[in-house]
Design an enzyme around this catalytic site. Structure first.
Site, mmCIF file in Angstrom:
data_model
loop_
_atom_site.group_PDB
_atom_site.id
_atom_site.type_symbol
_atom_site.label_atom_id
_atom_site.label_comp_id
_atom_site.label_asym_id
_atom_site.label_seq_id
_atom_site.Cartn_x
_atom_site.Cartn_y
_atom_site.Cartn_z
ATOM 1 N N GLU A 1 -6.236 -27.805 8.911
ATOM 2 C CA GLU A 1 -7.077 -26.994 9.798
ATOM 3 C C GLU A 1 -6.493 -27.030 11.205
ATOM 4 O OE1 GLU A 1 -9.789 -24.873 9.822
ATOM 5 O OE2 GLU A 1 -9.536 -24.948 11.981
ATOM 6 N N ASP B 1 -8.518 -16.656 8.433
ATOM 7 C CA ASP B 1 -8.969 -15.652 9.412
ATOM 8 C C ASP B 1 -8.382 -14.286 9.059
ATOM 9 O OD1 ASP B 1 -10.490 -17.416 10.822
ATOM 10 O OD2 ASP B 1 -8.958 -17.856 12.324
ATOM 11 N N GLU C 1 -5.901 -27.819 0.717
ATOM 12 C CA GLU C 1 -6.631 -26.632 1.171
ATOM 13 C C GLU C 1 -6.177 -26.246 2.580
ATOM 14 O OE1 GLU C 1 -10.744 -27.000 2.332
ATOM 15 O OE2 GLU C 1 -11.127 -24.864 2.083
#
Ligand SMILES: C[S@@+](CC[C@H](N)C(=O)[O-])C[C@H]1O[C@@H](n2cnc3c(N)ncnc32)[C@H](O)[C@@H]1O
Length: 223
Positions: A82, A132, A57
Site C-alpha cells: 500500500e 485507483d 495483495e
C-alpha cells in the site's frame, strides 16, 4: 497492543531510507537508490522465517481484506502493499491487534516494490483489489495495471501463480484485459470468481452498497 507511535519510521530527510521494522517494510517516495536494495527470500526471519506459500495483495488500503484472509489461512504467508502510510500503518496495527504472524506490510509504490524489492519467482498468488481507477482521461497514465508492471509482476510469480484483478470501473476493467493480453506471461485462467465468497474490503462494501457491478479477472502466469 501496539500503538501507532511505536512504528518509528525515519521520516527525516537526511535519514530516510528503506527499512524493515517489525513486519513492516517502509520504502520512501522521494528516493533514488532503490536498486541498491538486496532482495531477500521470504524465509528471512525479518519477513516470515518459513517457506510457506506467499500471496500478495497490491493496493491493500486499510487492510480489511488481507487481515481477514490471513486469519482464515494461517498456512499461507500474506503480504500487503500500500502506498499510503496512514493506511499501511492501520494494517500494521490490525496485524498486531489480531496477532497475525503470517502477515507482512509493505508501504511503498507498487511498481517500485515490484521492480526492486521482492524475491523473484516467489509468489504463489497475486491480488489487485480495487486499484485507483484514475477515471479522467488525462490521468489514465497513472493506472497501475499496464504492461511494464504486469511483466515485472510476472518475474515475481512462481510458475502457475494466479493473479486476480478486481475493479468496479468498467473502463479500467477493459483496459486491464487489453494490457494483460499484451503481456506474454499472463493468460486467463478461465475461472469465474464469486463476489460473495471473495471477501470484503472497504471499497468492495461501498460499491456493493451503491449497486455497482464488480469485475473479477483471473489469470495464470505461464512464464
Ligand atoms: C480504491 S482504494 C482500494 C483499497 C482496498 N483494496 C479496498 O478494496 O478497500 C486503492 C488503494 O490503492 C492504493 N494505491 C494506489 N496506487 C497505488 C500504487 N501505485 N501502489 C500502491 N498502492 C497504491 C491507494 O492508496 C488506496 O489505498
Amino acid at each position: 497492543m501496539k500503538k501507532a507511535c511505536e512504528l518509528k519510521i525515519p521520516f527525516v530527510w537526511t535519514d530516510r531510507r528503506p527499512i524493515i521494522l517489525e513486519k513492516f517494510l517502509y520504502i520512501p517516495k522521494a528516493y533514488d537508490f532503490h536498486e541498491q536494495w538486496e532482495r531477500t527470500p521470504w524465509s528471512d526471519p525479518r519477513f516470515f522465517g518459513n517457506d510457506r506459500p506467499v500471496a500478495l495483495e497490491y493496493c491493500s488500503g486499510n487492510g480489511q481484506w488481507i487481515c481477514e484472509k490471513a486469519k482464515l489461512h494461517p498456512e499461507i504467508n500474506w503480504v500487503a502493499v500500500e502506498i499510503r502510510y496512514d493506511r499501511a500503518r492501520k494494517t500494521w496495527l490490525r496485524l498486531h491487534r489480531d496477532n497475525l504472524p503470517n502477515l507482512f506490510i509493505i508501504c511503498g509504490e507498487a511498481s517500485v516494490v515490484t521492480r526492486h524489492y521482492l524475491p523473484r519467482e516467489s509468489l504463489s498468488k497475486i491480488f489487485v483489489n480495487f486499484p485507483d481507477p484514475w477515471p479522467k482521461l488525462r490521468h489514465a497514465k497513472h493506472r497501475l495495471i499496464q504492461e511494464p508492471f504486469l511483466n515485472d509482476a510476472a518475474c515475481l510469480a512462481k510458475p502457475g501463480c494466479e493473479a486476480t484483478f478486481v475493479t468496479d470501473d468498467a473502463i479500467y476493467a477493459a483496459q486491464m484485459v487489453e494490457e494483460l493480453a499484451k503481456s506474454a506471461a499472463w493468460r486467463p485462467s478461465g475461472k469465474i470468481l464469486d463476489g460473495e465468497s471473495y471477501g470484503s474490503s472497504f471499497f468492495a462494501d461501498l460499491w456493493k452498497k451503491k449497486g455497482y457491478s464488480i469485475h473479477f479477472m483471473d489469470y495464470i502466469c505461464h512464464q
